[in-house]
Design a protein around this motif. Sequence first.
Motif, PDB file in Angstrom:
ATOM      1  N   GLY A   1       1.954  -0.218  -8.006  1.00  0.00           N
ATOM      2  CA  GLY A   1       2.710   0.839  -7.337  1.00  0.00           C
ATOM      3  C   GLY A   1       4.116   0.973  -7.884  1.00  0.00           C
ATOM      4  N   ARG A   2       4.744  -0.160  -8.190  1.00  0.00           N
ATOM      5  CA  ARG A   2       6.098  -0.143  -8.750  1.00  0.00           C
ATOM      6  C   ARG A   2       6.094   0.497 -10.134  1.00  0.00           C
ATOM      7  NH1 ARG A   2       9.364  -3.389 -11.936  1.00  0.00           N
ATOM      8  NH2 ARG A   2       7.655  -4.805 -12.360  1.00  0.00           N
TER       9      ARG A   2
ATOM     10  N   LEU B   1       2.181   1.818  -3.465  1.00  0.00           N
ATOM     11  CA  LEU B   1       1.132   2.337  -4.334  1.00  0.00           C
ATOM     12  C   LEU B   1       0.888   3.825  -4.087  1.00  0.00           C
ATOM     13  CD1 LEU B   1      -1.002   1.588  -6.466  1.00  0.00           C
ATOM     14  CD2 LEU B   1      -2.547   1.045  -4.598  1.00  0.00           C
TER      15      LEU B   1
ATOM     16  N   ASN C   1      -1.197  -4.979  -6.147  1.00  0.00           N
ATOM     17  CA  ASN C   1      -1.024  -3.604  -5.650  1.00  0.00           C
ATOM     18  C   ASN C   1       0.442  -3.202  -5.683  1.00  0.00           C
ATOM     19  OD1 ASN C   1      -3.706  -3.268  -5.190  1.00  0.00           O
ATOM     20  ND2 ASN C   1      -3.589  -3.464  -2.979  1.00  0.00           N
TER      21      ASN C   1
ATOM     22  N   GLY D   1       3.905   5.865  -5.257  1.00  0.00           N
ATOM     23  CA  GLY D   1       3.939   5.918  -6.718  1.00  0.00           C
ATOM     24  C   GLY D   1       2.971   6.945  -7.267  1.00  0.00           C
TER      25      GLY D   1
ATOM     26  N   THR E   1       0.833  -1.207   0.000  1.00  0.00           N
ATOM     27  CA  THR E   1       0.000   0.000   0.000  1.00  0.00           C
ATOM     28  C   THR E   1       0.863   1.251   0.000  1.00  0.00           C
ATOM     29  OG1 THR E   1      -1.701  -1.215   1.199  1.00  0.00           O
ATOM     30  CG2 THR E   1      -1.873   1.176   1.190  1.00  0.00           C
TER      31      THR E   1
ATOM     32  N   ALA F   1       9.724   4.575  -3.164  1.00  0.00           N
ATOM     33  CA  ALA F   1       8.746   3.558  -3.540  1.00  0.00           C
ATOM     34  C   ALA F   1       9.420   2.372  -4.231  1.00  0.00           C
ATOM     35  CB  ALA F   1       7.680   4.164  -4.442  1.00  0.00           C
TER      36      ALA F   1
END
Length: 110
Positions: free
Chosen positions: A64-65, A13, A60, A16, A10, A37
């Motif tokens: 995010g990555r 994410l 997730n 990001g 989370t 991140a």
Amino acid sequence: MENQKLPNATAVLVLGIISILTCCCYGIVGLILGIIALVLAQKDMQLYKASPEKFSNYSNLNVGRILAIIGVVINAVSLIYFIWIIAYFGMEALQDPALMQEKMKQLQGM
């Protein structure tokens, strides 16, 4: 055994998303957030690869990555652009509108 959540998915994410949204802050803030991140994502990816059956929110982490990578690229380009503007026009022209108009006219060839 119940599936666990990856500890930083989370956070990766959110960082990001924020790194993309802060690209207009001269590229510095978003670049830092994007790199953080990516570091957190790398740690969680190693944890996931060790035992993928334990964790349930890999999607997730992956989103995010990807957002962090996009944020780092946008912020790096933005930072390079702002450095070029300062190097080309100078701080004096950026602070004086009349001098900036004169430099812009020179750039346009007028």
